[in-house]
Design a protein around this motif. Structure first.
Motif, PDB file in Angstrom:
ATOM      1  N   GLY B 803       0.823  -1.197   0.000  1.00 18.33           N
ATOM      2  CA  GLY B 803       0.000   0.000   0.000  1.00 18.33           C
ATOM      3  C   GLY B 803       0.857   1.246   0.000  1.00 18.33           C
ATOM      4  O   GLY B 803       2.047   1.195  -0.303  1.00 18.33           O
ATOM      5  N   LEU B 804       0.231   2.366   0.342  1.00 19.75           N
ATOM      6  CA  LEU B 804       0.937   3.641   0.334  1.00 19.75           C
ATOM      7  C   LEU B 804       1.230   4.060   1.770  1.00 19.75           C
ATOM      8  O   LEU B 804       0.425   3.812   2.668  1.00 19.75           O
ATOM      9  CB  LEU B 804       0.078   4.708  -0.353  1.00 19.75           C
ATOM     10  N   PHE B 805       2.372   4.678   1.966  1.00 20.91           N
ATOM     11  CA  PHE B 805       2.718   5.157   3.307  1.00 20.91           C
ATOM     12  C   PHE B 805       1.707   6.207   3.753  1.00 20.91           C
ATOM     13  O   PHE B 805       1.399   7.143   3.020  1.00 20.91           O
ATOM     14  CB  PHE B 805       4.118   5.770   3.305  1.00 20.91           C
ATOM     15  N   LYS B 806       1.232   6.044   4.995  1.00 24.86           N
ATOM     16  CA  LYS B 806       0.224   6.977   5.503  1.00 24.86           C
ATOM     17  C   LYS B 806       0.848   8.313   5.884  1.00 24.86           C
ATOM     18  O   LYS B 806       0.372   9.366   5.528  1.00 24.86           O
ATOM     19  CB  LYS B 806      -0.454   6.378   6.742  1.00 24.86           C
ATOM     20  N   ASP B 807       1.949   8.204   6.662  1.00 27.08           N
ATOM     21  CA  ASP B 807       2.536   9.448   7.165  1.00 27.08           C
ATOM     22  C   ASP B 807       4.033   9.244   7.413  1.00 27.08           C
ATOM     23  O   ASP B 807       4.548   8.141   7.270  1.00 27.08           O
ATOM     24  CB  ASP B 807       1.841   9.882   8.462  1.00 27.08           C
ATOM     25  N   GLU B 808       4.690  10.321   7.780  1.00 23.72           N
ATOM     26  CA  GLU B 808       6.136  10.275   8.010  1.00 23.72           C
ATOM     27  C   GLU B 808       6.491   9.222   9.060  1.00 23.72           C
ATOM     28  O   GLU B 808       7.519   8.562   8.991  1.00 23.72           O
ATOM     29  CB  GLU B 808       6.663  11.644   8.478  1.00 23.72           C
ATOM     30  N   ASN B 809       5.601   9.104  10.021  1.00 24.74           N
ATOM     31  CA  ASN B 809       5.821   8.143  11.089  1.00 24.74           C
ATOM     32  C   ASN B 809       5.948   6.722  10.550  1.00 24.74           C
ATOM     33  O   ASN B 809       6.850   5.967  10.915  1.00 24.74           O
ATOM     34  CB  ASN B 809       4.628   8.218  12.046  1.00 24.74           C
ATOM     35  N   GLU B 810       5.040   6.406   9.680  1.00 27.79           N
ATOM     36  CA  GLU B 810       5.062   5.060   9.114  1.00 27.79           C
ATOM     37  C   GLU B 810       6.327   4.857   8.273  1.00 27.79           C
ATOM     38  O   GLU B 810       6.928   3.781   8.291  1.00 27.79           O
ATOM     39  CB  GLU B 810       3.820   4.817   8.245  1.00 27.79           C
ATOM     40  N   VAL B 811       6.738   5.912   7.597  1.00 24.47           N
ATOM     41  CA  VAL B 811       7.961   5.812   6.800  1.00 24.47           C
ATOM     42  C   VAL B 811       9.152   5.511   7.704  1.00 24.47           C
ATOM     43  O   VAL B 811       9.945   4.607   7.453  1.00 24.47           O
ATOM     44  CB  VAL B 811       8.216   7.110   6.001  1.00 24.47           C
ATOM     45  N   SER B 812       9.254   6.261   8.807  1.00 24.91           N
ATOM     46  CA  SER B 812      10.442   6.113   9.643  1.00 24.91           C
ATOM     47  C   SER B 812      10.417   4.809  10.429  1.00 24.91           C
ATOM     48  O   SER B 812      11.467   4.271  10.772  1.00 24.91           O
ATOM     49  CB  SER B 812      10.588   7.317  10.573  1.00 24.91           C
TER      50      SER B 812
END
Lengths: 660, 1023
Positions: B803-812
Motif C-alpha cells: 500500500g501507500l505510506f500513511k505518514d512520516e511516522n510510518e515511513v520512519s
C-alpha cells in the motif's frame, strides 16, 4: 489361429522395414561436412606452425593493456586509485576513482577482469598440453612457444593475485566444457601456494624463453622478463602484507590453512634478492642514459650538475649524462625499444583517450588529473635535499622572474613560482605545474598553441572552454610523464607513440636493494647455489645508479647501513622514480602503508583563486569539497572485491575479507 | 444489360419447361466421391419396385420412359441412398453416392494419415471449418476459446500483425521453440498465409501417441490442416464476400493541456520542487491563446480515424467426374489500419494496410483404376504498406504516448513542423505518419505439390502406397521511399515576438532502399498403409512413412546459417483392435536432423497407447441405455524438439575465428569463437495422456476430457553455473533445462432438435495448463526465492507492495527502502521479504502468474430456426497477469515527455498530500497512483504488485445472425442458396483491470494498436 499368424507376419514385416532405417544414405543426407570442411578447428591449430602462432597470439589478447592506466579502457583501478592524484569525476570513464571514495561493492565492482584472466589461463593450459603435437616447429621455436605459454599462464595468475590476493589455481589440464559445475568449482589456494605456482611457471618460462628478440618482436617476453616478474612476485610475497600478516589470522581455507601465511619468513627476501641478482647478472640491461650536451646559440644544454652530485662518469656519478633526458626519454617515445636497454617487458602505450585527462582543455584535454601536494613534495630539490628542507624562499609563491631552458627542449617560464624552480630533473620530466610550458612543437595550426604557458587559476588558460565546467584541475599540478614536448592533442598536431615499461631495470635495482635491506641473515639460493646477504656496498652501488641517472647525489654507506634509514630512502625513491607508472597502488598495499597514506587529506593549491590573487593560489589547502576529494581507505581495500556474479558461479569461492 | 435480358429469357424458358409433364429418359453413371464407378447399384423409380436397373461394370445405367415429377432412387449397400426428382431429359447424369458413414466408421485426420474415429486412442481434436464459418482472416485467431487444448494470445490489432500466438496445451518448454508444428496438406507451412475458407478441417494432435511419428519435431504438438478437395459430382460454385467496419473499443485516453500542466505542478510540489508552469502558462493553456508555445494537442486525434473498413472475398469452384476432380479457389483480404492521413499532403498512401491474395487448385486424376494423381497448386501474395518510419505502427503509438498535449504544436504558426529532439522517437506522430515517405512490402509463397496414391490391394487386401513431392518457394521485396522534413523546436520567442526556432533535424530528400530475399524447400514423402479386418473382430492397420526435407533461406548469410536445414525420418504405426472394444496402438518415429553431431543425429521416439470402450458390451447397453458411447484412452510416449538453439546453428561445433594479439603486437590471432556443446541432443518430452469420451442421450450430449502431463528434459540452455575459473571462451550450452507441464482440457456439447430445421447446440471447452520449471540453469542465489527453478515459467518478478505510506511516522518506522534517498507519505510501501531491515533488490520475489494465461475457455451456442441461425461465442482466460508501467502510464516518469492518463486526473485515483490539496481526504490510501513525482521516482517505479494487473477476462467474442435464402427461383438462375449474415467480433469484455486498454494485449502502457471491434456483413452464395 490363422489370423494371429498373419498379424504377426505383417507386424514383423513392418518392423523389419523400420529397422532398415539405420542405413547410411539417411546419415549422408544430413551430413554437413561439405559445408564446413574448410573451417579451422582446434585440432588443426596444433598441426600448423602458422596457426599455432596465431593461437598463441590469440591467447595473449587476454593480457591486460597495462599502459591504459587512467581512462575508459583502464585495465585496473590501480591507475586512478593510488594516492598520487585525484580526478574530479567518478564515472564510467574513470572507474578507478570509485575505489578511492569507497563506491565499489561486490554487486558493482567497476572492474571485473577475473573471468578474462581465467580465459587466458585456459588457453595457456591447452597450449602447454598440446604444443608438442606441432611437428613444424624447430626445437628453438618449440622452446620459445613453450616459454610464451608458461609466461602467459604465470602472468594471468600474477595479474589476478595483484588485484584479488589468493585465487583458485586451476588444474593444468583444462576442464571439458561440459564438466558439471560442482566438479569444476575450485577453492581459492593459499597465497603461498599461488606464489609457488606462479614462480614455478615463471621459472619454466625463463628456462625456455630466448634472451634476445628480433627488432619487430621486442614486445614479446624474454628470459629477462620472466625472471624480473618472478622476482617481483617474490618481493611482493616477502612484503608485510603477505608475510605473517596477523590481520588475516582468521581468514582460512576450508581445510584450515590460512590464506595469508601467519609465520613471518625472512628467507623470502633472500629468494627475491637472488632472482633480482639473476636479472642483473644477465648483463643485458642497463639504465637508460642520454649523454650530456653543451648548449650553443641555437639550443640549450644539459642542466648544470649540482656540486653535491658525483661528477664521475655513470654509473659512478652523473658527470657524463643528461639526467633529465635520460629519464624523460624512457617515457616520451624518443628512444626506440630495441635501443632502450632499461626496458625488460613493455607494451606500446596506447595514447588514445588515456592522456587527455592531463592536457589543458585548450590543448584538447579534459584537464582533471590533479596531482596531490604530497606527491609533489616528495620530489627533491636539485641538489638532493628533500623539499621539506628547502628554505622559505625556495618554497615561495613569488615568480622567479627569469626564463630558462635546458636540454634543448625544456623551457621554464619566468612566471613560475620559486617552489616549482630548482627541483630535481625527474620533477620536470614528470610533472606539469602552474606556468609550465607545453611546447607543442608538432602543432601546425594557426592558433597560439606553441609554447603554451599553462595556468591553472580560476581564470587561467587551462580552464574548460566548453560547457563541461567541472573539467578543471583541482590542485594546480598534473602529470606530464607521458607527454612528449612535441605532443599536442589536435588534428593539426601529433602525439608521439610511446613505449610503456611494465618492468624496467630501475625496478630490478631498487627491488634488489630493498630485498637485501630486509634480509636478516644470509640466504643460500638452492637453485643457483649463490648466497645473498645484506651487502652495504652493493646496496649503495645499485641504489646510486638510480640516483645518479636522475642527477641526484648518491647515498652513503652509513645511510645504507641503517635499516630504517634505507627503508625510508627506498620508499621515497620508489615513489618518485615510478610516479604515475602504476606502481604506487601495489607498493602502498604490500608495505601495509595504505591505511596511513590514503587517509591523509587531499591537499593542493587554491585553484579557486584568480590570476590576480597569485599568492592565494599558491596557498596549500585541504580539498574536501567534492565527493571525489574525500579519499578514504578501509582495510578491506587491500584486496579488490570479487564480483558477485563470479562468486555465484562457484560455491567454493569466498569473498575477500570485509567485502560483503 | 444484354446479359440481364438473356437471364430473364432463360428464366422464363425454364419455367415453361417445368410446367408440362412429359416422357423423358435418364442415363449416366453412378460413382463414388473419388470418381470410382459403382458397379451393381440399384436404380429404380420410387414406389415402383421391379422397374429398376443395375449399373454395369462402368457404373452406367439407363432408364427410359420416365415421367417428369417422378423420383428415381439410387442405392447400393454401404452407401447412402439418394433420390433425384425427374425434371427433364438427361442422358449424361453423374450420380455420386457417398459412403454411409456410421458413427463407428467416421474418419478423422491423424498424424500421417486418417483413422476411424472410434479407434483413435490419442488426444486429437478435429475441427471442421463448417463449425467455424466466420469472417476471420486468420486461422490462428480461430483457435483460442474454440479448440480445447489451445492457449492463445492476441497482442495487437494492427492489420497484418493481428495473428494470435498459440501453444498446444500451453507453454511446456522454455527452449528456443515452444510452438506447434503446423502441417498444411502434410507439409510444414505458415498457418497465417492460409485463407480460412480453403480449409476442410484441421486436427490438433496433442499427446505423444499422436505426435510420435513426427519424432524430433513433435514435442510441442502438431496441427494438421487439410485443404478442400474436389469431389465427383456437378459443378459447385461458392462465393463469399464480406465487409467489416472496425474501431477501437478501448484506447488510452490522456489529459489535455490545462489539466496536464496543473498535475505537473502538483507533481513538482509533491517533491518540493518549484512549479513547472506559472500562472501565465496555466492561463494560456486554458484559453489557448498561444498555440505555438502553449499548445493543446490530442495526438491520437491527429493520426487516428474513428473507424476503418475491411473487405474479404472468396470464390471457389469444385466438381469433377470419373477421370478427374478439382477444387479451385480465389481469395482476397484487404485490411486498412485506423491511421488518418492528412489530406492533400501526399498523393500516395502512408497508411498501414494488409492485402492478401490466395489462389489454390487441388486436382485429382485417376490414372488407372487404382492410381490417383494429385496436383496441388497454391500461391499466397501479401502486400503491406507502412509510413516511412518504423517497422510497424508501434513508432506512431509510442510517439503518440510520448508527446504530451503541450510538448509541441502540430505545426508552428510560422509553418514549420516540430520535433522536440533529434532522435527518431522525439518526433511527432503526425510527422512520422505523413511526412516520412512510405514503405511497402511484397511477399509471395508458392507451393507445388504432386502426389500419387496407389491402391495395392492386388498384392494384399488393404494395402496402399503413396508418394508426395512438394516444392515451396517464398520470396519478398521490401521497398522504402523515405524522406524527412526539416524539423524545429521553439521554447521561447525572440525579442521581436517571432518564434526562436532551433533546427532539430535536417531535411533529407527522398531516398530509396530495398531488401530482397527468397527461400525454397524441397519435401518428399512416401507412405505405405495397411488396413484390414480379419474375421469380423480383428482389425489391424499399419503405416510406414518416410520423408526428407531440405530448406534454404537467402537471409542466412553466414557460413553456418546458410547450410540447408534438413530432416529425414522414418516412422511407423501399428494398431490392433478387437471387436471395436479393445484398442492398442504403437507408434514409432525414427527421425534425424542435421542440427546434431554425426552419430547423434537420429533418435527413436516410441509411444504406446490403448483404449477401451465398455459401452460396446451388450450388458452395458442394456443396463445403461442412455449411454451411447463411453471410451477410456491412455497414452505414453516420448517425443523430441530439435529446434534447441534459436538462430544459432550447429552449436556442437568447436569453431575458431580471427582475433587480435593484445599488447604483444605479434601479429594476427586465432581464437575459439564457439565452444562446442558436447553430446548435444534434442529436447525430450515424455508425455502421458488419459482421456474419456462420452456420448449420451441419443448422442445429444457429447463430452471429452483429457488429463495430460508433459515432462521436458534436455532443454538447451547456457550453462550459467559454470565457474568463471574454467575460463571457457563463452559460456557453453547444454541440454540441461527441465520443465514439466500438466493440466486438463476438454469440451462438452449438447444438441437438441425441435422438429425440422430447428435446433439448439450448446458447446463449451476448457483448457488449463500449469507448468513448473524443474531445472533452470542458474547461478548460486542468496535467497531461494531468487531462483527460477521450482517456479512457473515466465512468472513476473517484483516487490510486494503493502500500500501507500500513511505518514512520516510510518515511513520512519518501516524498513528503509533503498531505491530512492527520500521516501515520503503516499509513496509505495514494500515488504521486507528477507527481514534484513532494508528493502532493496534482494526483496524482489516471484509474483503470481505469467502473461500467458493458464486457463482458457469458451462457450458457445448456436440456435437454428428454419432459415435463421444465431450463434454466439464467449471466450475467456484466467490466471494471467501483466505489469503496467513506463512512460505513458506512470505520470511524469520522463519529466516533460510521456502523456498522463485521464484517470490520473481523477482525484480519487491518486494520492495527493494534504499540504497541497488542503484536504486530508485526498491522502487516499487506496489510490491507484502513488504520490506524484516530476521525473523518475525509483521507489515508486519499481516493478511490484502495485503495478501488477490481473489479465483475466471474459469476452463476448463473436455473434453471428444469419439468414439462409433458399427459394425455387434461385435454382432457376442456377443459384443453390444464399446466406446473409451479420457478424460482430469482440463485442464486449468483462475484466478486472484499469479498462484503459484490452487486457489481452498485456501492454505496459497501451501504446500499441488496440484490438478491434468489428461488425461485418457477409453474403455466401452457392451455385
Amino acid at each position: 489361429m490363422k489370423f494371429k499368424n498373419k498379424v504377426i507376419k505383417i507386424s514383423c514385416g513392418f518392423m523389419a522395414i523400420t529397422g532398415i532405417a539405420i542405413n547410411s544414405s539417411c546419415e549422408s543426407f544430413l551430413d554437413i561436412d561439405k559445408y564446413i570442411y574448410d573451417q579451422v578447428t582446434i585440432d588443426s591449430v596444433f598441426i600448423s606452425k602458422d596457426r599455432l602462432t596465431q593461437y598463441i597470439n590469440g591467447s595473449s589478447s587476454f593480457l591486460p593493456d597495462e599502459s591504459m592506466i587512467w581512462s575508459t579502457d583502464a585495465y585496473s583501478p590501480s591507475g586512478l586509485a593510488a594516492d598520487e592524484a585525484i580526478v574530479p569525476w567518478a564515472d564510467g570513464n574513470h572507474r578507478g576513482e570509485y575505489l578511492l571514495i569507497d563506491e565499489v561493492a561486490p554487486r558493482d565492482t567497476k572492474f571485473n577482469p577475473w573471468e578474462n584472466y581465467y580465459k587466458g589461463i585456459r588457453k595457456a593450459n591447452i597450449l602447454l598440453k598440446r604444443i608438442n603435437e606441432c611437428k613444424e616447429l624447430t626445437d628453438y621455436e618449440l622452446r620459445d612457444y613453450m616459454g610464451r605459454a608458461y609466461f602467459l599462464r604465470a602472468y594471468f595468475y600474477y595479474q589476478l593475485m595483484r588485484l584479488y590476493g589468493p585465487v583458485p589455481i586451476e588444474p593444468d589440464e583444462a576442464y571439458d566444457s561440459d564438466t558439471p559445475a560442482n566438479e569444476a568449482s575450485v577453492e581459492r589456494s593459499s597465497y603461498d601456494d599461488c606464489v609457488r605456482y606462479v614462480v614455478g611457471n615463471f621459472s619454466k618460462a625463463a628456462d625456455n624463453l630466448p634472451l634476445e628478440r628480433e627488432v619487430a618482436f621486442q614486445y614479446l617476453p624474454t628470459r629477462g622478463a620472466a625472471l624480473a616478474l618472478k622476482a617481483r612476485v617474490l618481493l611482493t610475497w616477502a612484503s608485510p602484507l603477505f608475510n605473517g600478516n596477523s590481520y588475516y589470522a582468521d581468514w582460512k581455507r576450508k581445510d584450515g590453512t590460512p590464506f595469508i601465511a601467519q609465520q613471518d619468513d625472512n628467507t623470502r627476501w633472500g629468494w627475491a634478492a637472488s632472482v633480482y641478482k639473476q636479472v642483473i647478472d644477465l648483463n643485458k640491461y642497463e639504465l637508460n642514459i642520454v649523454e650530456r650536451t653543451d648548449g650553443n646559440s641555437h639550443t640549450s644544454g644539459t642542466l648544470e650538475l649540482p656540486s653535491t652530485v658525483s661528477h664521475s662518469d655513470f654509473p659512478n656519478g652523473a658527470g657524463n649524462i643528461d639526467p633529465y633526458k635520460s629519464y624523460k626519454s624512457l617515457f616520451d617515445g624518443t628512444v626506440q625499444p630495441e635501443h632502450n636497454k632499461e626496458l625488460i617487458y613493455f607494451y606500446t602505450r596506447n595514447n588514445g583517450n588515456d592522456d587527455w585527462i592531463v592536457y589543458p582543455n585548450t590543448l584538447g584535454g579534459i584537464n582533471g588529473y590533479s596531482v596531490t601536494q604530497d606527491m609533489i613534495n616528495s620530489y627533491r630539490m636539485a641538489d638532493g635535499r628533500p623539499f621539506s628542507e628547502a628554505t622559505d624562499d625556495e618554497k615561495s609563491w613569488e615568480a622567479v622572474g627569469q626564463g630558462k631552458s635546458f636540454s634543448g627542449e625544456y623551457f621554464l617560464a619566468p612566471e613560475r613560482a620559486h617552489c616549482d624552480d630548482n627541483r630535481e630533473p625527474r620533477f620536470y620530466a614528470s610533472v606539469g605545474f602552474n606556468y609550465c610550458v607545453w611546447p607543442c612543437s608538432s602543432y601546425r595550426g594557426t592558433e597560439n598553441f606553441k609554447n603554451f604557458v599553462c595556468t591553472y587559476y580560476k581564470d587561467g588558460n587551462a580552464q574548460p572552454t566548453g560547457t563541461v565546467k567541472v573539467d578543471y584541475n583541482r590542485t594546480g599540478y598534473t602529470s606530464r610523464k607521458w607527454i612528449n614536448q612535441e605532443d599536442i592533442r589536435s588534428w593539426q598536431g601529433d602525439v608521439k607513440t610511446k613505449t610503456y615499461p611494465v618492468v624496467r631495470y630501475a625496478e630490478v635495482l631498487l627491488g634488489y636493494v630493498e630485498a637485501m635491506n630486509e634480509l636478516k641473515s644470509p640466504y643460500k639460493d638452492p637453485d643457483t647455489g649463490n648466497t645473498i646477504s645484506r651487502d652495504v656496498s652493493q646496496m649503495v652501488y645499485y641504489f646510486n645508479q638510480v640516483r645518479y641517472r636522475a642527477g641526484l647525489p648518491g647515498i652513503t654507506d652509513i645511510q645504507a647501513a641503517n635499516y630504517e634509514t634505507m627503508k625510508a630512502l627506498l620508499k621515497q625513491e620508489y615513489r618518485v622514480e615510478f610516479a604515475f607508472e602504476d606502481h604506487r597502488y601495489y607498493d602502498l598495499r604490500r608495505w601495509k602503508d595504505a591505511y596511513t597514506e590514503y587517509n591523509k587529506p587531499v591537499t593542493g593549491f587554491d585553484v579557486s583563486a584568480k590570476m590576480a590573487e597569485r599568492r592565494q593560489f599558491y596557498t596549500v589547502k585541504v580539498w574536501n569539497t567534492e565527493k571525489t576529494m574525500k579519499r578514504i581507505f578501509k582495510n578491506k581495500m587491500y584486496f579488490y572485491p570479487i564480483d558477485q556474479g563470479i562468486l555465484e558461479r562457484n560455491k567454493r569461492l569466498v569473498q575477500n575479507p570485509g567485502w560483503e | 444489360m444484354k446479359k440481364l435480358l438473356f437471364i430473364i429469357v432463360l428464366l422464363l424458358s425454364c419455367v415453361c419447361t417445368m410446367s408440362a409433364q412429359s416422357v423423358v429418359a435418364l442415363a449416366g453413371q453412378v460413382m463414388t466421391k473419388d470418381g470410382e464407378p459403382v458397379i451393381g447399384a440399384t436404380v429404380q423409380v420410387k414406389g415402383q419396385p421391379g422397374t429398376g436397373v443395375i449399373t454395369d461394370t462402368d457404373g452406367h445405367f439407363r432408364l427410359n420412359n420416365l415421367k417428369t415429377g417422378e423420383t428415381v432412387t439410387f442405392s447400393y449397400i454401404g452407401y447412402t441412398t439418394i433420390n433425384i426428382p425427374v425434371k427433364k431429359n438427361d442422358e449424361r447424369m453423374r450420380v455420386v453416392l457417398s459412403e454411409d458413414v456410421k458413427s463407428t466408421d467416421e474418419v478423422v485426420v491423424v498424424g500421417q494419415g486418417t483413422q476411424r474415429k472410434i479407434s483413435v486412442v490419442g488426444a486429437i481434436t478435429t475441427v471442421s471449418t463448417k463449425d467455424l464459418n466466420t469472417p476471420a482472416t486468420s486461422v490462428a485467431n480461430m483457435l483460442g476459446g474454440r479448440v480445447p487444448g489451445i492457449i492463445s494470445v492476441l497482442r495487437t490489432g494492427e492489420p497484418g500483425n493481428d495473428f494470435s500466438q498459440f501453444w498446444i496445451r500451453g507453454i511446456s518448454t522454455f527452449g528456443a521453440n515452444a510452438s506447434a508444428l503446423v502441417l498444411i496438406d502434410g507439409v510444414e507451412g505458415n498457418i497465417n498465409d492460409l485463407d480460412p475458407e480453403d480449409i476442410e478441417s484441421f486436427s490438433v494432435l496433442k499427446d505423444a501417441s499422436a505426435t510420435a511419428v513426427y519424432g524430433t519435431r513433435g514435442a510441442n504438438g502438431v496441427i494438421i490442416v487439410t485443404t478442400k478437395k474436389g469431389s465427383a459430382g456437378k459443378l459447385n460454385i461458392n462465393a463469399k464476400a464480406n465487409v467489416g467496419y472496425s474501431y477501437s473499443p478501448r484506447m488510452p485516453e490522456y489529459l489535455r493541456a490545462y489539466d496536464y500542466a496543473r498535475l505537473a505542478n502538483e507533481a513538482a510540489a509533491s517533491r518540493d520542487m518549484d512549479p513547472i508552469f506559472n500562472g501565465v502558462d496555466l492561463a494560456l493553456f486554458k484559453n489557448g491563446l498561444d498555440p505555438d508555445l502553449h499548445p493543446d494537442v490530442d495526438w491520437h486525434d491527429t493520426i487516428l480515424r474513428d473507424h476503418s473498413w475491411n473487405q474479404q472475398a472468396h470464390l471457389s469452384a469444385s466438381g469433377g467426374g470419373q477421370v478427374a476432380r478439382y477444387y479451385m479457389s480465389l481469395g482476397f483480404i484487404n485490411k486498412e489500419a485506423l491511421m488518418k492521413q492528412a489530406k492533400g499532403v501526399n498523393p500516395y498512401s502512408t497508411n498501414v494496410n494488409y492485402r492478401q491474395y490466395n489462389f489454390r487448385a487441388n486436382v485429382d486424376v485417376n490414372m488407372t483404376k487404382s492410381t490417383i494423381l494429385n496436383l496441388g497448386l497454391e500461391t499466397t501474395i501479401v502486400t503491406q504498406n507502412y509510413p516511412g518510419y518504423g517497422n510497424s505502427t508501434d513508432a506512431l503509438w509510442q510517439a503518440a504516448s510520448n508527446l504530451t498535449p503541450i510538448t509541441v504544436p502540430l505545426r508552428y504558426s510560422s509553418g514549420e513542423y516540430p520535433a522536440y529532439g533529434s532522435d527518431n522517437n522525439q518526433i511527432s506522430p503526425y510527422v512520422l505518419l505523413n511526412l516520412t515517405g512510405y514503405r511497402n512490402t511484397y511477399r509471395n509463397n508458392t507451393k507445388i505439390r504432386v502426389s500419387i496414391d496407389q491402391d495395392l490391394s492386388k498384392i494384399t487386401k488393404g494395402l496402399k502406397a503413396s508418394v508426395l513431392f512438394n516444392f515451396d518457394a517464398n520470396s519478398y521485396i521490401n521497398e522504402s521511399r523515405t524522406k524527412w522534413p526539416t524539423l524545429y523546436y521553439a521554447s521561447q520567442r525572440k525579442r521581436d515576438g517571432s518564434l526562436d526556432l532551433i533546427k532539430k533535424r535536417d531535411y533529407q530528400s527522398q531516398a530509396y532502399d530495398n531488401s530482397v530475399g527468397a527461400d525454397k524447400k524441397y519435401y518428399f514423402e512416401a507412405h505405405l498403409n495397411y488396413d484390414r479386418v480379419f474375421g469380423q473382430d480383428h482389425r489391424t492397420s499399419g503405416l510406414i512413412h518416410f520423408y526428407c526435407e531440405d530448406y534454404t533461406n537467402s537471409e542466412n548469410k553466414s557460413l553456418l546459417t546458410a547450410i540447408p536445414k534438413r530432416y529425414v525420418a522414418l516412422s511407423s504405426r501399428l494398431t490392433y483392435s478387437y471387436k471395436d472394444t479393445y484398442f492398442s496402438e504403437f507408434n514409432l518415429g525414427y527421425t534425424g536432423s542435421e542440427a546434431f553431431e554425426k552419430g547423434h543425429r537420429f533418435g527413436l521416439f516410441p509411444a504406446i497407447s490403448g483404449g477401451w470402450i465398455p459401452s460396446q458390451y451388450e450388458i452395458v447397453k442394456k443396463a445403461l441405455p442412455f449411454l451411447n458411447y463411453l471410451k477410456f484412452r491412455g497414452s505414453y510416449g516420448i517425443v523430441g524438439n530439435d529446434r534447441v538453439s534459436g538462430s544459432t546453428r550447429f552449436p556442437y561445433l568447436y569453431l575458431m575465428g580471427a582475433g587480435g594479439s593484445g599488447p604483444w603486437n605479434a601479429g594476427t590471432g586465432l581464437t575459439e569463437t564457439q565452444i562446442g556443446s558436447n553430446n548435444l541432443r534434442w529436447e525430450k518430452a515424455t508425455k502421458v495422456n488419459l482421456g474419456v469420451d462420452l456420448k449420451m442421450f441419443n448422442e445429444k450430449f457429447d463430452m471429452t476430457v483429457d488429463f495430460f502431463s508433459d515432462v521436458r528434459s534436455g532443454i538447451y540452455q547456457q550453462r550459467a553455473s559454470t565457474p568463471a575459473e574454467m575460463g571457457l571462451p563463452s559460456l557453453p550450452w547444454a541440454n540441461v533445462g527441465e520443465m514439466k507441464s500438466w493440466g486438463v482440457d476438454g469440451h462438452v456439447s449438447y444438441k437438441q432438435e425441435f422438429g425440422r430445421d430447428t435446433y439448439l447446440v450448446l458447446r463449451a471447452n476448457f483448457t488449463q495448463s500449469k507448468n513448473k520449471v524443474t531445472n533452470w540453469e542458474e547461478t548460486i542465489k542468496k535467497y531461494p526465492y531468487q531462483r527460477w527453478t521450482g517456479l512457473p515459467y515466465g512468472i513476473p518478478r517484483g516487490l510486494i507492495a503493502l500500500g501507500l505510506f500513511k505518514d512520516e511516522n510510518e515511513v520512519s518506522e518501516s524498513p528503509r527502502q533503498q531505491f530512492e534517498s527520500v521516501v515520503r507519505p503516499g509513496d509505495i510501501k514494500y515488504k521486507d521479504v528477507n527481514g534484513d531491515g532494508v528493502v532493496n533488490s534482494d526483496d524482489i520475489v516471484p509474483l503470481k502468474y505469467s502473461s500467458v494465461p493458464q486457463i482458457q475457455y469458451g462457450f458457445a451456442q448456436e440456435f437454428n430456426y428454419k432459415n435463421w441461425n444465431v450463434s454466439v461465442l464467449f471466450e475467456g482466460v484466467a490466471r494471467v497477469n501483466y505489469m503496467v508501467g513506463g512512460t505513458g502510464y506512470i505520470p511524469f516518469i520522463n519529466k516533460e515527455t510521456g502523456n498522463i492518463l485521464t484517470i490520473v486526473g481523477d482525484q480519487g485515483q491518486r494520492w495527493t498530500s494534504r499540504d497541497i490539496s488542503g484536504d486530508p481526504s485526498t491522502e487516499n490510501p487506496n489510490a491507484k497512483f502513488p504520490r506524484l513525482s516530476y521525473g523518475a521516482n525509483n521507489n515508486n517505479d519499481q516493478a511490484s504488485t502495485f503495478w501488477l494487473r490481473d489479465g483475466s477476462y471474459l469476452r463476448l467474442k463473436y455473434v453471428q445472425i444469419s439468414y439462409l435464402l433458399k427459394k425455387p427461383w434461385m435454382q432457376a438462375i442456377g443459384m443453390n442458396s444464399a446466406t446473409i449474415s451479420l457478424i460482430g467480433d469482440n463485442l464486449w469484455i468483462w475484466d478486472k483491470g484499469d479498462k484503459i486498454f484490452d487486457p489481452a494485449q498485456a501492454s505496459g502502457n497501451g501504446a500499441t494498436y488496440p484490438l478491434q471491434r468489428v461488425f461485418s456483413l457477409q453474403v455466401n452464395v452457392s451455385f
